[in-house]
Design a protein around this motif. Structure first.
Motif, PDB file in Angstrom:
ATOM      1  N   GLU A 102       8.421  12.332  -7.481  1.00  0.00           N
ATOM      2  CA  GLU A 102       8.840  11.852  -6.156  1.00  0.00           C
ATOM      3  C   GLU A 102       8.089  10.575  -5.794  1.00  0.00           C
ATOM      4  O   GLU A 102       8.684   9.571  -5.396  1.00  0.00           O
ATOM      5  N   CYS A 103       6.749  10.615  -5.918  1.00  0.00           N
ATOM      6  CA  CYS A 103       5.947   9.460  -5.524  1.00  0.00           C
ATOM      7  C   CYS A 103       6.206   8.271  -6.443  1.00  0.00           C
ATOM      8  O   CYS A 103       6.256   7.130  -5.990  1.00  0.00           O
ATOM      9  N   SER A 104       6.389   8.528  -7.750  1.00  0.00           N
ATOM     10  CA  SER A 104       6.670   7.424  -8.675  1.00  0.00           C
ATOM     11  C   SER A 104       7.978   6.737  -8.292  1.00  0.00           C
ATOM     12  O   SER A 104       8.062   5.507  -8.289  1.00  0.00           O
ATOM     13  N   PRO A 157      -3.924  16.906 -10.963  1.00  0.00           N
ATOM     14  CA  PRO A 157      -3.040  16.172 -11.872  1.00  0.00           C
ATOM     15  C   PRO A 157      -2.123  15.146 -11.193  1.00  0.00           C
ATOM     16  O   PRO A 157      -1.538  14.326 -11.880  1.00  0.00           O
ATOM     17  N   HIS A 158      -1.989  15.199  -9.856  1.00  0.00           N
ATOM     18  CA  HIS A 158      -0.906  14.428  -9.241  1.00  0.00           C
ATOM     19  C   HIS A 158      -0.940  12.941  -9.591  1.00  0.00           C
ATOM     20  O   HIS A 158       0.062  12.376 -10.051  1.00  0.00           O
ATOM     21  N   HIS A 159      -2.081  12.295  -9.376  1.00  0.00           N
ATOM     22  CA  HIS A 159      -2.113  10.845  -9.595  1.00  0.00           C
ATOM     23  C   HIS A 159      -2.106  10.478 -11.071  1.00  0.00           C
ATOM     24  O   HIS A 159      -1.521   9.472 -11.474  1.00  0.00           O
ATOM     25  N   GLU A 160      -2.741  11.313 -11.876  1.00  0.00           N
ATOM     26  CA  GLU A 160      -2.701  11.092 -13.326  1.00  0.00           C
ATOM     27  C   GLU A 160      -1.235  11.129 -13.794  1.00  0.00           C
ATOM     28  O   GLU A 160      -0.814  10.298 -14.603  1.00  0.00           O
ATOM     29  N   ASN A 161      -0.479  12.063 -13.255  1.00  0.00           N
ATOM     30  CA  ASN A 161       0.919  12.200 -13.664  1.00  0.00           C
ATOM     31  C   ASN A 161       1.785  11.070 -13.110  1.00  0.00           C
ATOM     32  O   ASN A 161       2.684  10.579 -13.778  1.00  0.00           O
ATOM     33  N   GLU A 162       1.503  10.660 -11.883  1.00  0.00           N
ATOM     34  CA  GLU A 162       2.241   9.507 -11.323  1.00  0.00           C
ATOM     35  C   GLU A 162       2.080   8.289 -12.228  1.00  0.00           C
ATOM     36  O   GLU A 162       3.036   7.570 -12.520  1.00  0.00           O
ATOM     37  N   ILE A 163       0.817   8.050 -12.663  1.00  0.00           N
ATOM     38  CA  ILE A 163       0.553   6.875 -13.516  1.00  0.00           C
ATOM     39  C   ILE A 163       1.331   6.988 -14.822  1.00  0.00           C
ATOM     40  O   ILE A 163       1.985   6.038 -15.251  1.00  0.00           O
ATOM     41  N   LEU A 214       0.840  -1.199   0.000  1.00  0.00           N
ATOM     42  CA  LEU A 214       0.000   0.000   0.000  1.00  0.00           C
ATOM     43  C   LEU A 214       0.876   1.250   0.000  1.00  0.00           C
ATOM     44  O   LEU A 214       1.812   1.361   0.793  1.00  0.00           O
ATOM     45  N   TYR A 215       0.555   2.197  -0.909  1.00  0.00           N
ATOM     46  CA  TYR A 215       1.270   3.483  -0.937  1.00  0.00           C
ATOM     47  C   TYR A 215       0.254   4.611  -0.797  1.00  0.00           C
ATOM     48  O   TYR A 215      -0.773   4.616  -1.480  1.00  0.00           O
ATOM     49  N   VAL A 216       0.548   5.556   0.094  1.00  0.00           N
ATOM     50  CA  VAL A 216      -0.349   6.711   0.273  1.00  0.00           C
ATOM     51  C   VAL A 216       0.487   7.991   0.200  1.00  0.00           C
ATOM     52  O   VAL A 216       1.567   8.064   0.805  1.00  0.00           O
ATOM     53  N   CYS A 217      -0.003   8.979  -0.558  1.00  0.00           N
ATOM     54  CA  CYS A 217       0.714  10.254  -0.658  1.00  0.00           C
ATOM     55  C   CYS A 217       0.693  10.965   0.695  1.00  0.00           C
ATOM     56  O   CYS A 217      -0.374  11.199   1.253  1.00  0.00           O
ATOM     57  N   GLY A 218       1.865  11.286   1.172  1.00  0.00           N
ATOM     58  CA  GLY A 218       1.973  11.923   2.484  1.00  0.00           C
ATOM     59  C   GLY A 218       2.039  13.436   2.378  1.00  0.00           C
ATOM     60  O   GLY A 218       1.864  14.011   1.303  1.00  0.00           O
TER      61      GLY A 218
HETATM   62 ZN   LIG Z   1       1.861  11.128  -4.483  1.00  0.00          ZN
END
Ligand SMILES: [Zn+2]
Ligand SMILES: Nc1ncnc2c1ncn2[C@@H]1O[C@H](COP(=O)(O)OP(=O)(O)OP(=O)(O)O)[C@@H](O)[C@H]1O
Length: 465
Positions: free
Chosen positions: A219-221, A244-250, A26-30
């Protein structure tokens, strides 16, 4: 035990099947660590804490890896450090930036501990993974998904056909809706920054594109890949991060590691609101977790209120909800005072949580157990939600809380006024009410004092005033 979760990517409630049941990931954006967490920031922490507890319950304590990062590269942290330097603080700007991040992480830990959140397995800081970020960016350039221009590196959204799939938006809609930064070096206005230059006085790292720093999304990726691999089970965060954050991570992760699937399930919590608007630092409509704790609201009460609404619904914080939660917790703590660990979590509570993390349903099931079950069952079941744990019980010592004290004072005032007006019926009714609630009233000629008896139950005051 089957767990079902609403996957934002498919917009459906799906049966959860871990990739590896001996290591559920499990990963959660902090948080961005520039200041104290506000109450809204606590919502994902508590929601995913319950998910972490449920996964440990179902798959075994040692079989879940939970990663939540600290974003410690940020202009707002830099601004605080700069202000301190200008005010004469000793140390280089980089040291002051580090000092601010360390201090904020310390507050974050103290505040989230007070809410009974378990520490994740790993809490990576972005600054410890710059090498991984640079390697990932270099790979994206090599495979034609990114380009360098004027000290920046940008992700080319045209190179990834799946862009927009998570949020269900077309690229045209995104351009129309988002405040995209138009810059001369962008090939497409939607292209987003992977790397940007740093000025000499700000933190920066050497890279093939000059001294600079990473964009937030990469960073998250990079951290999720380093700690959880190409494909992992669940990615979570607030729904304000969907685009955009999660769209961009993907986009970054799918293109950098096409052999993997990145996150299989995406979970998003709704917002904590204030008068219909997201609580946020930028709107200024916030109060911190620490503010509430300092006002005397116990962490366990905050936790109870936050879990009383399903994570996919917006909610707000009210003093009324806190009072009700406190009264319930007092009753439950009294009931379970001598309970031991001889029981296990009740099936009704587990089933509610397995049904898309229905914490509101789980709390309703706890009310039912209080009515018809035993203290051991109530205690063990509540602990699955992080409630009625020994660590969270420090506030419950038979003393009246600030809000209960207010009610008592109010009842005494009404009684005194009634007496002065020779309305003895009302005065007696209030004295009876206080007695029934377990408040011991001592009248002397000069004044009236009160104390809490062993059977103190403020909910009786609440229900009758
Ligand atoms: Zn994130
Ligand atoms: N009002 C809210 N309700 C629920 N979750 C929230 C709220 N505001 C922020 N979050 C979540 O808190 C986490 C940490 O976010 P971050 O540190 O980026 O926020 P922030 O800069 O304090 O927030 P903001 O500027 O939005 O107030 C994210 O998962 C985000 O989705």
């Amino acid at each position: 035990m089957d767990i079902r979760l609403t996957n934002s990517r498919t917009r459906k409630k799906e049966l959860f099947r871990p990739i590896d049941p001996t290591n559920v990931r499990l990963y959660v954006c902090g948080p961005t660590v520039y200041d104290r967490a506000h109450l809204g920031n606590a919502r994902p922490v508590l929601v995913f804490d319950v998910l972490f507890r449920l996964l440990r319950h179902v798959y075994g304590e040692g079989h879940v890896t939970y990663v939540r990062n600290f974003t410690d590269v940020d202009d707002k942290i830099n601004a605080t450090a700069l202000a301190r330097k200008e005010a004469g603080a000793p140390g280089t700007l980089e040291e002051l930036v580090r000092e601010r991040s360390d201090e904020t992480i310390g507050w974050y830990h103290a505040d989230m501990d007070a809410l009974g959140a378990l520490r994740p397995t790993h809490e990576p800081r972005a600054t410890a993974y710059i090498g991984e970020m640079i390697a990932m960016i270099a790979g994206l350039i090599e495979s034609g998904h990114a380009y360098a221009a004027e000290g920046h590196v940008l992700f080319a959204v045209d190179s990834y056909a799946g862009y927009g799939a998570l949020s269900g938006r077309s690229v045209e809609d995104m351009i129309a809706g988002a405040r995209v930064e138009v810059a001369p070096y962008k090939k497409n206005p939607m292209d987003f920054v992977l790397w940007k230059p740093s000025t000499d006085d700000l933190p920066g790292w050497n890279s093939p594109w000059g001294r600079g720093r990473p964009g937030w999304h990469i960073e998250c990726s990079a951290m999720s890949h380093a700690l959880l691999g190409d494909t992992f089970d669940i990615h979570g965060g607030g729904n304000d991060l969907l685009f955009p954050h999660h769209e961009n991570e993907i986009a970054q992760s799918a293109c950098a590691h096409p052999e993997g699937e990145f996150a299989k399930v995406w979970l998003h919590n709704e917002m904590l609101q204030v008068e219909g608007k997201k609580m946020s630092k930028s709107l200024g409509n916030f109060f911190t977790v620490r503010d509430l704790l300092e006002q005397g609201v116990p962490g366990e009460v905050i936790r109870f209120v936050m879990l009383s609404t399903h994570y996919r619904k917006p909610m707000d914080w009210t003093a009324e909800k806190a009072r009700e939660a406190e009264a319930t917790l007092r009753r439950w703590r009294k009931f379970t005072a001598s309970a031991d660990e001889s029981s296990s979590a009740d099936r009704t509570v587990v089933l509610a949580l397995c049904d898309d993390l229905n914490t509101a349903g789980a709390i309703a099931a706890l009310h039912e157990i209080y009515k018809t079950g035993g203290p051991h069952d109530l205690k063990q079941s509540a602990q699955l939600l992080g409630l009625l744990t020994p660590e969270m019980g420090g506030w419950y010592d038979g003393k009246a809380s600030a809000s209960a004290e207010e009610l008592i004072e109010h009842a005494l005032n009404v009684r005194a006024e009634a007496k002065a007006a020779k309305d003895y019926a009302t005065a007696d009714a209030y004295r009876d009410l206080l007695n029934r609630a377990g408040v011991i009233v001592n009248d002397t000629k000069e004044r009236t004092t009160w104390e809490i008896g062993p059977d103190f139950d403020p909910s009786i005051l609440e229900e009758n005033m």
